[in-house]
Design an enzyme around this catalytic site. Structure first.
Site, mmCIF file in Angstrom:
data_model
loop_
_atom_site.group_PDB
_atom_site.id
_atom_site.type_symbol
_atom_site.label_atom_id
_atom_site.label_comp_id
_atom_site.label_asym_id
_atom_site.label_seq_id
_atom_site.Cartn_x
_atom_site.Cartn_y
_atom_site.Cartn_z
ATOM 1 N N GLU A 167 0.192 11.449 5.773
ATOM 2 C CA GLU A 167 1.585 10.911 6.452
ATOM 3 C C GLU A 167 2.350 9.748 5.927
ATOM 4 O OE1 GLU A 167 -1.391 7.275 8.372
ATOM 5 O OE2 GLU A 167 -2.362 8.018 9.449
ATOM 6 N N GLU A 364 -7.834 12.096 10.719
ATOM 7 C CA GLU A 364 -8.105 11.079 10.927
ATOM 8 C C GLU A 364 -8.671 10.108 12.416
ATOM 9 O OE1 GLU A 364 -5.620 8.015 8.843
ATOM 10 O OE2 GLU A 364 -5.646 8.841 6.604
HETATM 11 C C1 FCB Z 1 -4.264 5.653 8.900
HETATM 12 C C2 FCB Z 1 -3.979 5.741 6.861
HETATM 13 C C3 FCB Z 1 -5.862 5.433 6.953
HETATM 14 C C4 FCB Z 1 -5.594 4.116 7.148
HETATM 15 C C5 FCB Z 1 -6.222 4.223 8.789
HETATM 16 C C6 FCB Z 1 -6.723 3.129 9.327
HETATM 17 O O1 FCB Z 1 -2.932 5.628 8.693
HETATM 18 O O2 FCB Z 1 -3.940 6.577 6.878
HETATM 19 O O3 FCB Z 1 -5.622 5.142 4.880
HETATM 20 O O4 FCB Z 1 -5.551 3.275 6.927
HETATM 21 O O5 FCB Z 1 -4.733 4.721 9.195
#
Ligand code: FCB
Length: 459
Positions: A167, A364
């Site tokens: 990210e 994620e």
């Molecule tokens: C993302 C991050 C991770 C966590 C999630 C909820 O942006 O990569 O580390 O904080 O959100």
């Protein structure tokens, strides 16, 4: 009533974590300081002054955590390496104790039959590099590539999947524009330059690693947001164009199409200048990838701020104090993020349609809820099960419509240090009691184990 669905053969089911969020042991094993140590220890920066000093104590409990993953039928584990554990000052020789920790972790995973998937950078920049200017300066990209090459040389005999950055939007714009994340700076020009140097570091790292081991897989993880205008009023459409530009196209276009979009340059060069953009950078950033990781949590619906509306501008969107994000009324998680599983379908199909994308993974996705262990010793987190069920189905629809999606990592394996929110936001499919470090598999964890076992969802 929903149908039973099955994912393609070989689809990877995993969990994801990040070093600073789980490891603890910040002053052990020769680890140096990171920007998150400094930030979390600065009064007022994190909720309740929480820090990652202990976190989930995973540095000491990694073997138990790998055993838990086995129980959860995790076949791939996405975790990040702490740069300051490996290069305490961000440059030079690797710290042998840092290498030894990741050797132990990787070996433990392999023994358990779990595929290790490394992220090189999940936000814990060595403080020494921040002191030398951080991501807004070009040299940090070169330091990152050196670090990547050095650790790759030590782990690539056992780790086949390498993600450069997690990210970059967060590192650049939460770190240097809004200041909600480390290093907590509020300087829009610095944020725009940081984004460029992060991507440059990504490209340099991919080149260095691929030249050593062309047979392994290299990629990057982006947090993408379907972005739309609240109405088709031209001012609202332009607000959506700008937010989509900064959130999505700022990364997708240089990385997958070889150049920044013209409209975004027109928005951002007046803010940051263009001296940091050098000849050859475009090519370096756009080296071919084997994998694109997509992190997805929610959608943006935006409009030009109405004169009478009471809103706080999102300082992470630079030059955009006149843009307002609106709520659409969908239910929210404990983060206040609207639950929108169709958004996952929308973003995956859009990337597949608009870009020559490599195979994708959801690296994620998950939800925070205020879970507690009940009197029966269990955590009944039906809301998280419903959340994941909806998103898994959206991913499945995207595959059915032609998206080459190869796997799915739930955020997160266990409750952990949720950055500025500290331990107050629980994303785990395993509950962690931070006082005792007791782990309890939540109902969602048991449910996930069953999904992974059958590679699909029951009706
Ligand atoms: C993302 C991050 C991770 C966590 C999630 C909820 O942006 O990569 O580390 O904080 O959100």
């Amino acid at each position: 009533m929903t149908d039973a669905i099955t994912f393609p053969e070989g689809f990877a089911w995993g969990t994801a974590t990040a070093s600073y969020q789980i490891e603890g042991a910040v002053a052990e094993g020769g680890r140096g300081r990171s920007i998150w140590d400094t930030f979390a220890h600065t009064p007022g920066r994190t909720r309740s002054g929480d820090t990652g000093d202990v976190a989930c104590d995973h540095y000491h409990r990694y073997a138990d955590d790998v055993a838990l993953m086995r129980e959860l039928n995790v076949d791939t584990y996405r975790f990040s390496l702490a740069w300051p554990r490996l290069q305490p000052n961000g440059r030079g020789e690797l710290n042998p104790e840092g290498v030894a920790f990741y050797d132990r972790l990787v070996d433990e995973l392999l023994t358990a039959g779990i595929r290790p998937w490394v992220t090189l950078y999940h936000w814990d920049l060595p403080q020494a590099l921040e002191d030398a200017g951080g991501w807004p300066v070009r040299d940090t990209a070169l330091r990152f590539a050196d670090y990547a090459a050095a650790v790759h040389a030590r782990l690539a005999d056992r780790v086949a999947d390498w993600t450069t950055l997690n990210e970059p939007w967060c590192s650049a714009f939460l770190g240097y524009a809004s200041g909600h994340h480390a290093p907590g700076i509020q300087d829009p020009a610095a944020a725009v330059r940081a984004a460029h140097h992060l991507m440059l570091g990504h490209g340099l790292a991919v080149e260095a690693m691929r030249s050593a081991r062309p047979d392994l897989r290299y990629g990057i993880t982006l947090n993408l947001y379907p972005t739309e205008a609240a109405t088709d009023d031209p001012a609202d459409l332009d607000a959506a164009r700008r937010v989509d530009g900064q959130s999505n196209r700022l990364y997708l276009d240089p990385i997958l199409a070889g150049r920044y979009p013209d409209d975004l340059l027109a928005d951002l060069v007046p803010i940051a200048g263009g001296e940091h953009l050098r000849d050859g950078d475009d090519k370096q950033i756009a080296l071919p990838l084997d994998v694109l990781g997509v992190n997805y949590y929610s959608r943006h619906v935006v409009r030009a701020a109405r004169p009478d509306s009471d809103y706080t501008p999102n300082d992470a969107w630079v030059g955009a104090a006149d843009i307002e994000k609106i709520r659409t009324g969908k239910p929210v998680t404990a983060m206040g993020w609207e639950i929108d599983d169709q958004g996952l379908y929308d973003i995956l199909t859009r990337v597949a349609r608009d870009y020559a994308a490599p195979p994708m993974y959801v690296t994620e996705n998950g939800a925070a809820y205020p879970d507690a262990v009940g009197p029966d010793g269990r955590v009944h987190d039906q809301q998280r099960i419903d959340y994941l069920d909806g998103h898994f189905r959206a991913a499945h629809r995207a595959i059915a419509d032609g998206v080459d999606l190869r796997g799915y990592f739930v955020w997160s394996l266990m409750d952990n240090f949720e950055w500025a929110w500290g331990y107050d936001r629980r994303f785990g499919i395993v509950h962690v009691d931070s006082a005792t470090q007791q782990r309890t598999i939540k109902d969602s964890g048991r449910w996930f184990a069953e999904v992974a076992r059958r590679n699909g969802l029951p009706a």
